[in-house]
Each structure stands twice: as structure tokens, then as C-alpha cells.
Design a protein around this motif. Structure first.
Motif, mmCIF file in Angstrom:
data_model
loop_
_atom_site.group_PDB
_atom_site.id
_atom_site.type_symbol
_atom_site.label_atom_id
_atom_site.label_comp_id
_atom_site.label_asym_id
_atom_site.label_seq_id
_atom_site.Cartn_x
_atom_site.Cartn_y
_atom_site.Cartn_z
ATOM 1 N N LEU A 121 0.834 -1.204 0.000
ATOM 2 C CA LEU A 121 0.000 0.000 0.000
ATOM 3 C C LEU A 121 0.866 1.251 0.000
ATOM 4 C CD1 LEU A 121 -2.619 -1.161 2.647
ATOM 5 C CD2 LEU A 121 -2.741 -1.367 0.142
ATOM 6 N N THR A 122 0.516 2.209 -0.827
ATOM 7 C CA THR A 122 1.287 3.436 -0.959
ATOM 8 C C THR A 122 0.762 4.538 -0.050
ATOM 9 O OG1 THR A 122 1.743 2.867 -3.260
ATOM 10 C CG2 THR A 122 2.084 5.165 -2.631
ATOM 11 N N GLU A 123 -0.563 4.629 0.094
ATOM 12 C CA GLU A 123 -1.143 5.733 0.854
ATOM 13 C C GLU A 123 -2.548 5.373 1.338
ATOM 14 O OE1 GLU A 123 -2.031 10.509 0.200
ATOM 15 O OE2 GLU A 123 -1.935 9.185 -1.549
ATOM 16 N N LEU A 124 -2.820 5.713 2.587
ATOM 17 C CA LEU A 124 -4.178 5.653 3.114
ATOM 18 C C LEU A 124 -4.850 6.962 2.729
ATOM 19 C CD1 LEU A 124 -6.478 4.621 4.998
ATOM 20 C CD2 LEU A 124 -5.280 5.797 6.852
ATOM 21 N N LEU A 125 -6.026 6.871 2.116
ATOM 22 C CA LEU A 125 -6.740 8.071 1.687
ATOM 23 C C LEU A 125 -7.813 8.494 2.680
ATOM 24 C CD1 LEU A 125 -7.110 7.199 -2.100
ATOM 25 C CD2 LEU A 125 -5.404 8.666 -1.009
ATOM 26 N N GLN A 126 -8.559 7.516 3.197
ATOM 27 C CA GLN A 126 -9.608 7.828 4.172
ATOM 28 C C GLN A 126 -10.080 6.553 4.862
ATOM 29 O OE1 GLN A 126 -12.849 9.716 2.109
ATOM 30 N NE2 GLN A 126 -12.791 8.277 0.429
ATOM 31 N N TRP A 127 -10.633 6.717 6.057
ATOM 32 C CA TRP A 127 -11.172 5.568 6.771
ATOM 33 C C TRP A 127 -12.144 6.033 7.844
ATOM 34 C CZ3 TRP A 127 -10.475 4.438 12.016
ATOM 35 C CH2 TRP A 127 -9.545 5.230 12.696
ATOM 36 N N ASP A 128 -13.013 5.101 8.235
ATOM 37 C CA ASP A 128 -13.864 5.271 9.410
ATOM 38 C C ASP A 128 -14.034 3.889 10.032
ATOM 39 O OD1 ASP A 128 -15.956 3.950 8.000
ATOM 40 O OD2 ASP A 128 -16.863 5.832 7.386
ATOM 41 N N ASP A 129 -14.960 3.749 10.965
ATOM 42 C CA ASP A 129 -15.111 2.473 11.666
ATOM 43 C C ASP A 129 -15.489 1.309 10.755
ATOM 44 O OD1 ASP A 129 -14.377 3.501 14.098
ATOM 45 O OD2 ASP A 129 -16.429 3.796 14.808
ATOM 46 N N ASP A 130 -16.109 1.584 9.638
ATOM 47 C CA ASP A 130 -16.598 0.511 8.781
ATOM 48 C C ASP A 130 -15.908 0.382 7.431
ATOM 49 O OD1 ASP A 130 -18.639 -0.387 10.577
ATOM 50 O OD2 ASP A 130 -19.762 1.424 10.077
ATOM 51 N N ARG A 131 -15.126 1.380 7.029
ATOM 52 C CA ARG A 131 -14.612 1.394 5.662
ATOM 53 C C ARG A 131 -13.228 2.037 5.615
ATOM 54 N NH1 ARG A 131 -16.087 5.055 1.189
ATOM 55 N NH2 ARG A 131 -15.981 3.879 -0.711
ATOM 56 N N LEU A 132 -12.422 1.617 4.640
ATOM 57 C CA LEU A 132 -11.086 2.177 4.462
ATOM 58 C C LEU A 132 -10.779 2.201 2.966
ATOM 59 C CD1 LEU A 132 -7.929 1.588 6.445
ATOM 60 C CD2 LEU A 132 -7.889 0.835 4.076
ATOM 61 N N VAL A 133 -10.120 3.265 2.517
ATOM 62 C CA VAL A 133 -9.728 3.402 1.114
ATOM 63 C C VAL A 133 -8.237 3.726 1.054
ATOM 64 C CG1 VAL A 133 -10.098 4.628 -1.067
ATOM 65 C CG2 VAL A 133 -12.026 4.289 0.510
ATOM 66 N N CYS A 134 -7.507 2.947 0.254
ATOM 67 C CA CYS A 134 -6.071 3.137 0.060
ATOM 68 C C CYS A 134 -5.766 3.280 -1.419
ATOM 69 C CB CYS A 134 -5.289 1.935 0.577
ATOM 70 S SG CYS A 134 -5.189 1.831 2.361
ATOM 71 N N ARG A 135 -4.561 3.758 -1.677
ATOM 72 C CA ARG A 135 -4.040 3.858 -3.034
ATOM 73 C C ARG A 135 -2.730 3.080 -3.074
ATOM 74 N NH1 ARG A 135 -0.162 6.726 -5.395
ATOM 75 N NH2 ARG A 135 0.352 7.894 -3.532
ATOM 76 N N ALA A 136 -2.449 2.477 -4.226
ATOM 77 C CA ALA A 136 -1.180 1.767 -4.392
ATOM 78 C C ALA A 136 -0.659 1.970 -5.807
ATOM 79 C CB ALA A 136 -1.361 0.279 -4.112
ATOM 80 N N SER A 137 0.639 2.178 -5.890
ATOM 81 C CA SER A 137 1.306 2.271 -7.192
ATOM 82 C C SER A 137 2.338 1.157 -7.353
ATOM 83 C CB SER A 137 1.970 3.640 -7.355
ATOM 84 O OG SER A 137 2.908 3.851 -6.316
ATOM 85 N N THR A 138 2.472 0.321 -6.337
ATOM 86 C CA THR A 138 3.514 -0.701 -6.312
ATOM 87 C C THR A 138 3.310 -1.825 -7.326
ATOM 88 O OG1 THR A 138 2.319 -1.834 -4.543
ATOM 89 C CG2 THR A 138 4.062 -0.282 -3.881
ATOM 90 N N HIS A 139 2.107 -1.953 -7.873
ATOM 91 C CA HIS A 139 1.849 -3.023 -8.852
ATOM 92 C C HIS A 139 2.686 -2.864 -10.118
ATOM 93 C CE1 HIS A 139 -0.820 0.292 -9.825
ATOM 94 N NE2 HIS A 139 -0.963 -0.200 -11.038
ATOM 95 N N ARG A 140 3.238 -1.668 -10.331
ATOM 96 C CA ARG A 140 4.079 -1.406 -11.504
ATOM 97 C C ARG A 140 5.573 -1.528 -11.198
ATOM 98 N NH1 ARG A 140 0.283 2.898 -11.594
ATOM 99 N NH2 ARG A 140 1.886 4.261 -10.769
ATOM 100 N N ALA A 141 5.928 -1.840 -9.960
ATOM 101 C CA ALA A 141 7.349 -1.924 -9.581
ATOM 102 C C ALA A 141 8.033 -3.063 -10.325
ATOM 103 C CB ALA A 141 7.475 -2.137 -8.075
ATOM 104 N N PRO A 142 9.188 -2.786 -10.938
ATOM 105 C CA PRO A 142 9.883 -3.840 -11.681
ATOM 106 C C PRO A 142 10.349 -4.992 -10.787
ATOM 107 C CG PRO A 142 11.179 -1.815 -11.640
ATOM 108 C CD PRO A 142 9.863 -1.506 -10.989
#
Length: 151
Positions: free
Chosen positions: A24-45
């Protein structure tokens, strides 16, 4: 849900995945029931889950699993638990064959369906601005001895 960001280093301190395995690259937002992250690592050689330079779409489950671990750490759902174990994946839908050829960042959303103390059920979606990549449901069993559930 309020934006509450966190970088990769702060995420790595809260989940049991270190070094390049912290996807995971960055946590964008979260609360007690939900969390959203961003990732760019899928492109890492040098992606740790790549086989012959390709990262299969099924690896989206690992991205979602790490987001679930982070959500548990932030909400205290796994307070005192030494470890969580992903035990089942249901209704897994893969909309692609690979992750490494995606141009955009991955957006990982997990939402808690149920929390039975020793087990937490999540729904998850992984996608890019261009469309969905994977979705499903997961069950995470928490360490019974550490949570007191086994007493």
C-alpha cells in the motif's frame, strides 16, 4: 468518511508486512466501517509477487488483505491480536489477467461486513480510474489467544 491520510512508512508500522511486501502506498480515508487506500507498487519492476515480471490479478487479494489489516489496526478490531489470518475468500471476481500492465494507481476499498470478536468479515474492491480489477469477500480470523476469545 473523512479524509485521513497516511504514507507508506506509517502504514508499514501498523501492518505485519515489511519492506517491498508492504504494497500500500497511501491511506486516503477511513472510518469504523470502511477504508480506502491507493497503491502504485503493482508497476514496480521488482514486485515481490511477480512471476517472470508479471503480477497476476489474483494478487489484488493481497492488496485488499493489507488494507483489511490496516483497518483492523486503526479501528482496534484486532486490538491485542498477535496476528490475523485470511481464512477464506468468497465471490472473487477478477476483471483482468494482470496488474503490472495497469497505467493508473490501484484504489483499494474494504468495508467491514461483520465483526464477531475473533473473526472479521470484509467486502473488498480493487480498481483503477479505468475500471474494476477485483472484488470479493474475505474472512479474517484473529489470534484467539491474543484476543481473549479462546478463554
Amino acid at each position: 468518511m473523512t479524509p485521513q491520510t497516511m504514507d507508506r512508512h506509517a502504514i508499514a508500522r501498523r501492518i505485519p508486512h515489511a519492506g517491498p511486501m508492504c504494497l500500500l502506498t497511501e491511506l486516503l480515508q477511513w472510518d469504523d466501517d470502511r477504508l480506502v487506500c491507493r497503491a502504485s507498487t503493482h508497476r514496480a519492476p521488482d514486485h515481490p509477487m511477480a512471476v517472470d515480471g508479471r503480477v497476476g490479478a489474483v494478487c489484488a487479494v493481497e492488496y485488499a488483505s493489507q488494507a483489511m489489516a490496516l483497518h483492523g489496526a486503526l479501528t482496534g478490531a484486532s486490538a491485542g491480536a498477535a496476528a490475523g489470518l485470511l481464512t477464506t475468500i468468497r465471490d472473487l471476481r477478477l476483471h483482468r489477467d494482470r496488474l503490472d500492465d495497469l497505467v493508473g494507481d490501484l484504489h483499494i476499498t474494504v468495508h467491514r461486513i461483520a465483526d464477531a470478536g475473533g473473526a472479521v468479515s470484509y467486502g473488498f474492491e480493487v480498481g483503477t480510474p479505468a475500471g474494476p480489477v477485483a472484488s470479493g469477500r474475505a474472512l479474517v480470523m484473529l489470534d484467539a489467544a491474543a484476543t481473549g476469545a479462546g478463554r
